[in-house]
Scaffold this active site. Structure first.
Site, PDB file in Angstrom:
ATOM      1  N   ASP A   1      38.812  43.450  39.692  1.00 43.63           N
ATOM      2  CA  ASP A   1      37.360  43.488  39.729  1.00 43.63           C
ATOM      3  C   ASP A   1      36.852  42.616  40.889  1.00 43.63           C
ATOM      4  O   ASP A   1      37.244  42.845  42.036  1.00 43.63           O
ATOM      5  CB  ASP A   1      36.809  43.053  38.360  1.00 43.63           C
ATOM      6  CG  ASP A   1      35.304  43.160  38.244  1.00 43.63           C
ATOM      7  OD1 ASP A   1      34.794  44.282  38.091  1.00 43.63           O
ATOM      8  OD2 ASP A   1      34.632  42.108  38.311  1.00 43.63           O
TER       9      ASP A   1
ATOM     10  N   HIS B   1      38.764  50.043  32.889  1.00 47.09           N
ATOM     11  CA  HIS B   1      38.539  49.054  33.943  1.00 47.09           C
ATOM     12  C   HIS B   1      39.406  47.811  33.752  1.00 47.09           C
ATOM     13  O   HIS B   1      39.914  47.252  34.716  1.00 47.09           O
ATOM     14  CB  HIS B   1      37.058  48.669  33.967  1.00 47.09           C
ATOM     15  CG  HIS B   1      36.692  47.707  35.050  1.00 47.09           C
ATOM     16  ND1 HIS B   1      36.643  48.058  36.380  1.00 47.09           N
ATOM     17  CD2 HIS B   1      36.362  46.390  34.997  1.00 47.09           C
ATOM     18  CE1 HIS B   1      36.295  47.006  37.101  1.00 47.09           C
ATOM     19  NE2 HIS B   1      36.114  45.983  36.291  1.00 47.09           N
TER      20      HIS B   1
ATOM     21  N   TYR C   1      27.146  38.762  42.793  1.00 42.58           N
ATOM     22  CA  TYR C   1      26.521  40.046  43.113  1.00 42.58           C
ATOM     23  C   TYR C   1      25.337  39.858  44.055  1.00 42.58           C
ATOM     24  O   TYR C   1      25.114  40.672  44.959  1.00 42.58           O
ATOM     25  CB  TYR C   1      26.061  40.728  41.822  1.00 42.58           C
ATOM     26  CG  TYR C   1      27.207  41.141  40.933  1.00 42.58           C
ATOM     27  CD1 TYR C   1      27.825  42.374  41.089  1.00 42.58           C
ATOM     28  CD2 TYR C   1      27.687  40.284  39.943  1.00 42.58           C
ATOM     29  CE1 TYR C   1      28.883  42.757  40.283  1.00 42.58           C
ATOM     30  CE2 TYR C   1      28.747  40.657  39.127  1.00 42.58           C
ATOM     31  CZ  TYR C   1      29.342  41.893  39.305  1.00 42.58           C
ATOM     32  OH  TYR C   1      30.394  42.258  38.500  1.00 42.58           O
TER      33      TYR C   1
END
Length: 290
Positions: A106, A271, A213
């Protein structure tokens, strides 16, 4: 394999005033494990004992902003330049000249991809678990399909509101991601989930981790990605096919930019592929390292 925490050493190193916590175990060639959002070093609980038993020395940090590592203020502290420099500092602190492999999942994968391009002399191999090369992901944002999958990345650009939502009902949203996103029932036990909740509860942790982010979309970070060179090291991409956040096509690196890559798809995983199928991930990882 079961993680025996009595065999782990908890250590700290500092870079530019930021203290980084990491666990270390084993002896042999160095393998660095980089977790993603919203995790911590403990997310590698299935991989650490397998690597140690196979004769490797493992370092698994809490990435800056997470758990016991420092949480510097400001979005700029979480740009890829800072994050990759942290990895270089961890390798230097270990006393090793280079890592046999850097492994990332990730956000840890985004850091690992960028580290391999910017610090090629510090690693032999790169392993990526469900994490697109940042340049490839940015290109995918031109499609409606990936934009729908990545809605939360844009929501995270808002001030304060994402933190309020993440904290709501005792971190219900984050707990659901770690507990229920994996495809395998029971992949994360209640006892294991408590470790994550404790990490999210650290002062400043939610803002710090969401700042990854926010920093990713800063113009300075985007300009840096445009100048990132290709990765010539051998690369293994392990990809859980039921990823709700990243399109399956993102597993395949551009052969001109990553000429020595192999993709291993895991059809019954999502994921969090290393939670879903830890034995398969460990098998692929060890075969690649050998």
């Amino acid at each position: 394999m079961t993680l025996d925490e009595s065999k782990l050493s908890h250590r700290f190193t500092e870079r530019s005033g930021v203290r980084l916590h990491y666990v270390e175990a084993g002896e042999g060639p160095l393998v660095v494990l980089l977790h993603g959002f919203p995790e911590l070093w403990y997310s590698w609980r299935h991989q650490i004992p397998a690597l140690v038993e196979a004769g490797y020395r493992v370092i698994a940090p809490d990435m800056r902003g997470y758990n016991l590592s420092d949480k510097p203020r400001g979005v700029a502290a979480y740009g890829l330049g800072e994050l990759t420099a942290d990895v270089a500092a961890l390798i230097e602190a270990s006393g090793a000249e280079r890592a046999a492999a850097v492994v990332g999942h990730d956000w840890g994968a985004a850091v690992a991809w960028t580290f391999a391009a910017r610090y090629p002399a510090l690693l032999d191999r790169l392993v990526v678990l469900n994490g697109a090369r940042p340049q490839r992901l940015l290109a995918a944002f031109r499609t409606a399909r990936q934009l729908r999958k990545s809605w939360y990345m844009f929501f995270f650009q808002l001030p304060k509101l994402p933190e309020l939502l993440a904290r709501r009902k005792d971190y219900a949203w984050l707990r659901a991601a770690v507990k229920h996103e994996p495809q395998r029932p029971g992949a994360t036990s209640d006892e294991e989930l408590a470790r994550y909740v404790e990490a999210w509860s650290q002062p400043g942790a939610l803002t710090a981790t969401i700042n990854y982010y926010r920093a990713g979309f800063r113009p300075s970070n985007l300009r840096g990605l445009a100048r990132t060179p290709r990765v010539d090291a051998p690369v293994l991409v392990i990809w859980g096919e039921h990823d709700r956040f990243l399109g399956a096509e993102l597993a395949e690196p551009d052969p001109e930019l990553v000429p020595n890559a192999r993709v291993a798809r895991v059809p019954d995983a999502g994921h969090f592929v290393h939670y879903d199928r830890p034995e398969r991930v460990n098998q692929l990882l060890l075969e690649f390292l050998r």
